[in-house]
Structure formats: C-alpha cells, structure tokens
Motif scaffolding. Structure first.
Motif, PDB file in Angstrom:
ATOM      1  N   VAL A  45       0.833  -1.196   0.000  1.00 35.89           N
ATOM      2  CA  VAL A  45       0.000   0.000   0.000  1.00 35.89           C
ATOM      3  C   VAL A  45       0.874   1.255   0.000  1.00 35.89           C
ATOM      4  CG1 VAL A  45      -0.393   0.264   2.499  1.00 35.89           C
ATOM      5  CG2 VAL A  45      -2.144   1.002   0.887  1.00 35.89           C
ATOM      6  N   ASP A  46       2.019   1.217   0.708  1.00 36.20           N
ATOM      7  CA  ASP A  46       2.933   2.368   0.687  1.00 36.20           C
ATOM      8  C   ASP A  46       3.537   2.568  -0.702  1.00 36.20           C
ATOM      9  OD1 ASP A  46       2.420   2.832   3.349  1.00 36.20           O
ATOM     10  OD2 ASP A  46       4.331   2.003   4.072  1.00 36.20           O
ATOM     11  N   VAL A  47       3.857   1.473  -1.379  1.00 35.58           N
ATOM     12  CA  VAL A  47       4.397   1.569  -2.737  1.00 35.58           C
ATOM     13  C   VAL A  47       3.353   2.184  -3.661  1.00 35.58           C
ATOM     14  CG1 VAL A  47       5.240   0.260  -4.729  1.00 35.58           C
ATOM     15  CG2 VAL A  47       6.016  -0.355  -2.427  1.00 35.58           C
ATOM     16  N   VAL A  48       2.120   1.696  -3.580  1.00 33.36           N
ATOM     17  CA  VAL A  48       1.038   2.217  -4.427  1.00 33.36           C
ATOM     18  C   VAL A  48       0.803   3.702  -4.151  1.00 33.36           C
ATOM     19  CG1 VAL A  48      -1.440   2.070  -4.941  1.00 33.36           C
ATOM     20  CG2 VAL A  48      -0.094  -0.025  -4.691  1.00 33.36           C
ATOM     21  N   VAL A  49       0.712   4.067  -2.882  1.00 35.16           N
ATOM     22  CA  VAL A  49       0.467   5.469  -2.526  1.00 35.16           C
ATOM     23  C   VAL A  49       1.615   6.351  -3.026  1.00 35.16           C
ATOM     24  CG1 VAL A  49       0.287   7.056  -0.554  1.00 35.16           C
ATOM     25  CG2 VAL A  49      -1.067   4.961  -0.601  1.00 35.16           C
ATOM     26  N   GLY A  50       2.846   5.864  -2.923  1.00 36.62           N
ATOM     27  CA  GLY A  50       3.997   6.628  -3.419  1.00 36.62           C
ATOM     28  C   GLY A  50       3.954   6.837  -4.917  1.00 36.62           C
ATOM     29  N   VAL A  51       3.582   5.793  -5.654  1.00 37.81           N
ATOM     30  CA  VAL A  51       3.487   5.903  -7.114  1.00 37.81           C
ATOM     31  C   VAL A  51       2.378   6.885  -7.498  1.00 37.81           C
ATOM     32  CG1 VAL A  51       2.872   4.645  -9.222  1.00 37.81           C
ATOM     33  CG2 VAL A  51       4.505   3.647  -7.608  1.00 37.81           C
ATOM     34  N   VAL A  52       1.240   6.789  -6.834  1.00 36.09           N
ATOM     35  CA  VAL A  52       0.133   7.707  -7.127  1.00 36.09           C
ATOM     36  C   VAL A  52       0.555   9.145  -6.802  1.00 36.09           C
ATOM     37  CG1 VAL A  52      -2.223   8.381  -6.460  1.00 36.09           C
ATOM     38  CG2 VAL A  52      -1.670   5.961  -6.871  1.00 36.09           C
ATOM     39  N   ALA A  53       1.248   9.342  -5.682  1.00 44.38           N
ATOM     40  CA  ALA A  53       1.702  10.692  -5.308  1.00 44.38           C
ATOM     41  C   ALA A  53       2.675  11.248  -6.344  1.00 44.38           C
ATOM     42  CB  ALA A  53       2.354  10.655  -3.928  1.00 44.38           C
ATOM     43  N   PRO A 105       2.635  -6.299   5.205  1.00 44.90           N
ATOM     44  CA  PRO A 105       3.813  -6.434   4.345  1.00 44.90           C
ATOM     45  C   PRO A 105       3.853  -7.784   3.623  1.00 44.90           C
ATOM     46  CG  PRO A 105       4.436  -5.745   6.567  1.00 44.90           C
ATOM     47  CD  PRO A 105       2.992  -6.122   6.611  1.00 44.90           C
ATOM     48  N   VAL A 106       4.394  -7.776   2.420  1.00 45.26           N
ATOM     49  CA  VAL A 106       4.632  -9.005   1.662  1.00 45.26           C
ATOM     50  C   VAL A 106       6.109  -9.054   1.277  1.00 45.26           C
ATOM     51  CG1 VAL A 106       2.277  -9.274   0.798  1.00 45.26           C
ATOM     52  CG2 VAL A 106       3.898  -7.910  -0.489  1.00 45.26           C
ATOM     53  N   PHE A 107       6.594 -10.218   0.941  1.00 45.64           N
ATOM     54  CA  PHE A 107       8.005 -10.420   0.644  1.00 45.64           C
ATOM     55  C   PHE A 107       8.213 -10.308  -0.865  1.00 45.64           C
ATOM     56  CE2 PHE A 107      12.003 -12.880   0.633  1.00 45.64           C
ATOM     57  CZ  PHE A 107      12.643 -12.242   1.676  1.00 45.64           C
ATOM     58  N   VAL A 108       8.497  -9.085  -1.339  1.00 49.73           N
ATOM     59  CA  VAL A 108       8.697  -8.805  -2.763  1.00 49.73           C
ATOM     60  C   VAL A 108       9.813  -7.779  -2.915  1.00 49.73           C
ATOM     61  CG1 VAL A 108       6.298  -9.305  -3.415  1.00 49.73           C
ATOM     62  CG2 VAL A 108       6.948  -6.971  -2.799  1.00 49.73           C
ATOM     63  N   ASP A 109      10.198  -7.516  -4.154  1.00 52.12           N
ATOM     64  CA  ASP A 109      11.135  -6.435  -4.454  1.00 52.12           C
ATOM     65  C   ASP A 109      10.302  -5.171  -4.629  1.00 52.12           C
ATOM     66  OD1 ASP A 109      12.756  -4.521  -5.788  1.00 52.12           O
ATOM     67  OD2 ASP A 109      14.048  -6.112  -6.560  1.00 52.12           O
ATOM     68  N   GLY A 110      10.282  -4.329  -3.613  1.00 53.78           N
ATOM     69  CA  GLY A 110       9.448  -3.129  -3.624  1.00 53.78           C
ATOM     70  C   GLY A 110       9.776  -2.165  -4.747  1.00 53.78           C
ATOM     71  N   GLY A 134       7.194  -1.160  -7.621  1.00 56.97           N
ATOM     72  CA  GLY A 134       6.910   0.261  -7.866  1.00 56.97           C
ATOM     73  C   GLY A 134       7.061   0.623  -9.329  1.00 56.97           C
ATOM     74  N   ARG A 135       8.111   0.109  -9.969  1.00 59.71           N
ATOM     75  CA  ARG A 135       8.331   0.420 -11.384  1.00 59.71           C
ATOM     76  C   ARG A 135       7.229  -0.188 -12.252  1.00 59.71           C
ATOM     77  NH1 ARG A 135      14.093  -0.582 -12.225  1.00 59.71           N
ATOM     78  NH2 ARG A 135      13.618  -0.571 -14.417  1.00 59.71           N
ATOM     79  N   ILE A 136       6.800  -1.387 -11.910  1.00 61.55           N
ATOM     80  CA  ILE A 136       5.699  -2.003 -12.659  1.00 61.55           C
ATOM     81  C   ILE A 136       4.445  -1.153 -12.498  1.00 61.55           C
ATOM     82  CG2 ILE A 136       4.146  -3.995 -12.698  1.00 61.55           C
ATOM     83  CD1 ILE A 136       6.704  -5.682 -11.918  1.00 61.55           C
ATOM     84  N   LEU A 137       4.163  -0.745 -11.270  1.00 57.58           N
ATOM     85  CA  LEU A 137       2.986   0.094 -11.025  1.00 57.58           C
ATOM     86  C   LEU A 137       3.085   1.431 -11.754  1.00 57.58           C
ATOM     87  CD1 LEU A 137       2.288  -0.625  -7.274  1.00 57.58           C
ATOM     88  CD2 LEU A 137       0.679  -0.939  -9.162  1.00 57.58           C
ATOM     89  N   GLU A 138       4.287   2.035 -11.786  1.00 63.43           N
ATOM     90  CA  GLU A 138       4.462   3.288 -12.527  1.00 63.43           C
ATOM     91  C   GLU A 138       4.078   3.111 -13.987  1.00 63.43           C
ATOM     92  OE1 GLU A 138       8.577   4.149 -11.892  1.00 63.43           O
ATOM     93  OE2 GLU A 138       8.213   5.184  -9.995  1.00 63.43           O
TER      94      GLU A 138
END
Length: 194
Positions: A95-103, A124-129, A133-137
C-alpha cells in the motif's frame, strides 16, 4: 526451416515489436521536453509569463523522470534476456508503494481530474518493492494515458497463491480480448549452452 530457425525468427519478430513500442514510448517525453524548453526560452525573451515558464520547467522535470524510467526498463529487459536480473526481495508495504506511485503522478492526475481508488494489501509481503513500484508506474502511466478526463482509475493488490497480484483498471476504452496477448509479446531467452 528447422524448429530452431523458426524459433529464432519468432524471437526476432518479438524483439522488433518491442523495439517499436520502446521507440514510440521515448518519443512522447522527448517531444514534451522540446515544447516546454521552447516555452522557457519564450519566457526568458519576455514573450510568455513567468508562471507559464515555471509550469513548463516542472513538465520538463516530469518528462526527464519518465525518460529515465523508460531507459531503466530497457536495461531491465536486457537483464531479463541475459538472466542477470536480480530481485531484491524483502518485507514490503505494498500500500505504501502504491500510494507513493500515485503521489508521484499527482500533477497529471489533477490536470486530468482523474479519481484514483486504491485497494491494496495493508500487511507487508516479501517482494522487491522497487520493481513492484516500477511495474505500477508503468501501469499507472498507461492507465492515465487512456482514462478520459474526470474518469476513474482503480489500483488493487492482493496475494493469490503466494504471489502478488496487481490490478490497474480505468474507465478508458477496453482492448479486445483477442488482441491482448499480442500487445505485450513475451520475450523469451534462449536456453544457455554448456
């Protein structure tokens, strides 16, 4: 022709398609940079307002960040093809990654009056944040490109069978099901030889 020749021809075709997509994706921010730099020059010559010049320079910064991300994507593609891509996994708040990308896209979102709804994992989940983030961007950039003014974008993330599943949907035109597979051709790497 041998199966190997047919396979390498298919890979060549997919690489050509991917190259065409990349060239197209790089032209847009370059054109924006050129236009906004001309506006800044006009401001220096007193032909446009300082406010317009300031907005143009802000757009230049946005375009350079977009170019940098797209170049990073090219490097990632090369790493994937050579098998040298390394995921740096760790506990990540999606959720922090998503919020950061949206911001990071707040200005574009506001200019288009788009409503963004987020429904992402809170734990939290075990991923490469960074990679997530880049995929979401990339997905958000595409959604913004095709969402009508005053439209809506929905971003969701959940765990499915021990994998992170991300959804980015918008009110824009949908792509026919039979065309979806051809839009993002899979780039396959040839097996390593001993």
């Amino acid at each position: 022709a041998s199966a190997r020749d047919r396979e390498s021809g298919g890979i060549g075709t997919r690489r050509h398609t991917l190259s065409s997509i990349v060239v197209h994706d790089l032209k847009s921010p370059l054109a924006s940079l050129a236009m906004n730099l001309m506006l800044a020059e006009d401001a220096l010559a007193g032909r446009v307002s300082a406010d317009l010049a300031s907005a143009a320079l802000s757009d230049c910064h946005t375009s350079t960040r977009l170019l940098a991300r797209r170049i990073e994507n090219l490097v990632d593609i090369a790493r994937c093809e050579t098998g040298t891509m390394v995921a740096r996994r760790g506990p990540t708040s999606v959720v922090d990654v998503v919020v950061g990308v949206v911001a990071s896209r707040a200005r574009e979102i506001a200019l288009r009056n788009v409503r963004v709804e987020v429904d992402a994992l809170r734990s939290p989940v075990f991923v490469d944040g960074i990679l997530v983030g880049r995929i979401l961007e990339n997905l958000l950039d595409n959604a913004l490109r095709f969402t009508p003014v005053s439209g809506r974008i929905r971003i969701g993330a959940s765990c499915v069978d021990r994998s992170l599943e991300v959804l980015v949907a918008n009110d824009g035109p949908s792509i026919a099901r039979d065309r979806r597979a051809s839009l993002l051709p899979r780039i396959e790497r040839e097996p390593r030889r001993p």
